[in-house]
Enzyme design. Structure first.
Site, mmCIF file in Angstrom:
data_model
loop_
_atom_site.group_PDB
_atom_site.id
_atom_site.type_symbol
_atom_site.label_atom_id
_atom_site.label_comp_id
_atom_site.label_asym_id
_atom_site.label_seq_id
_atom_site.Cartn_x
_atom_site.Cartn_y
_atom_site.Cartn_z
ATOM 1 N N HIS A 116 0.829 -1.206 0.000
ATOM 2 C CA HIS A 116 0.000 0.000 0.000
ATOM 3 C C HIS A 116 0.865 1.258 0.000
ATOM 4 C CE1 HIS A 116 -4.287 -1.194 1.466
ATOM 5 N NE2 HIS A 116 -3.813 -2.078 0.607
ATOM 6 N N GLU A 125 -6.623 -0.556 -5.586
ATOM 7 C CA GLU A 125 -7.534 0.304 -4.844
ATOM 8 C C GLU A 125 -7.169 1.762 -5.105
ATOM 9 O OE1 GLU A 125 -8.244 -0.948 -0.594
ATOM 10 O OE2 GLU A 125 -6.539 -2.226 -1.071
#
Length: 324
Positions: free
Chosen positions: A37, A106
């Site tokens: 991430h 995402e």
């Protein structure tokens, strides 16, 4: 099932992640997965180091555990040719213990490079093209590509494993299952849904491994475990189709504001009840998953978890699910 350990970059600093990996291997976990991430889901988690640097350190600090990204997005923040180079290097550093887990990403992480967030259909088109590029580079030789979404000009990996790195693809619905069944060496999912496996099989995935991930909040004080899980993991309540679109921690906080402690306690095994974790893992075994990575919630709670896993949890899980 093989039982794995999650190196969760959103809740720990890089040095702690390496220490946690060493402890997980010593405790007897079969494999380890790492998130990739740019942001944590919630500010309360508080971290997001570069997963690939951590992987390089973990590859040198461990000897036995299989390693895997869970997952890397090769369509925005990273160009697929760069993902291939990183995967090949970690494959060499780990002496063949690395699997490249990929997904369509995402908004939370990919927005950092600008250019907007494509709709799901476009992201899947980009993922297919990216996998073709990565496969070509991992197989050796020069790769030239002029596609709808990516260009590659005379790329070549000069250092790569003799056996190409395995590629897994994350699935959440019919379209992603079709892509994974055709292109992946294994399936990745975050819910124990047998229908995902059936769709993966129908598209060519029959007999290939299936890797899942299950959150756990271990603590001798169950109330403390629930509090920690609610504080750091309530973001799960929106579901994947919503979560993929949210742009940052503030959006996840807003989307999860009505998720209660009771909601979390009903969805995540909390406390030190081994039987509760074994029962939750049984849902994954029953759905046909061959590998399950446990994700202990809370960066400061890892040492206690791995100690408990070694003494109590892993023996119970293996007794219940090794032959599933």
């Amino acid at each position: 099932m093989e039982i794995g350990y999650t190196l969760m970059c959103e809740q720990s600093d890089p040095r702690s992640l390496v220490r946690n990996a060493v402890a997980a291997e010593a405790a007897g976990f079969d494999f380890s997965v790492i998130s990739d991430h740019a942001f944590p889901w919630l500010e309360e988690q508080g971290h997001s180091p570069y997963a690939w640097s951590v992987l390089g350190a973990v590859a040198q600090a461990t000897e036995r555990m299989e390693l895997m990204t869970y997952v890397t997005c090769p369509i925005k923040r990273y160009h697929p040719a760069i993902v291939a180079q990183k995967a090949a290097t970690v494959g060499l550093l780990s002496e063949g213990r690395f699997t490249l887990g990929l997904g369509a990403g995402e908004n939370l992480n990919e927005h950092v490079v600008g250019g907007g967030w494509p709709p799901a259909n476009t992201r899947h088109e980009m993922l297919v093209e990216a996998v073709e590029i990565i496969r070509g580079l991992l197989d050796g030789g020069y790769v030239n590509h002029r596609g709808t979404h990516f260009e590659v000009d005379s790329a070549k990996l000069w250092d790569r494993p003799e056996d190409p790195v395995r590629i897994g693809l994350a699935v959440s619905g019919a379209q992603s299952c079709a892509i994974a069944g055709e292109l992946a060496d294994l399936m990745i999912a975050v819910e124990p849904d047998a229908e995902l496996g059936a769709a993966f099989d129908a598209a060519g995935g029959q007999g290939k491994p299936r890797v899942g991930q299950m959150p756990v909040s271990f603590d001798r004080d169950r109330d403390a475990a629930i509090d920690r899980a609610h504080d750091q993991f309530r973001w799960f309540g929106g579901g994947w189709k919503v979560n993929a679109e949210l742009p940052g921690p503030a959006a996840f906080a807003a989307a999860s504001q009505f998720v209660t402690r009771d909601d979390v306690a009903e969805s995540i095994p909390c406390g030190d009840d081994v039987d509760a974790v074994v029962a939750a893992a049984a849902e994954w075994a029953d759905a046909g998953f061959t590998h399950l990575a446990l994700c202990q919630i809370g960066g400061d709670a890892q040492e206690g978890f791995t100690t408990w896993a070694e003494s109590d949890l892993l023996p119970a899980l293996r007794s219940a699910h090794r032959s599933s």
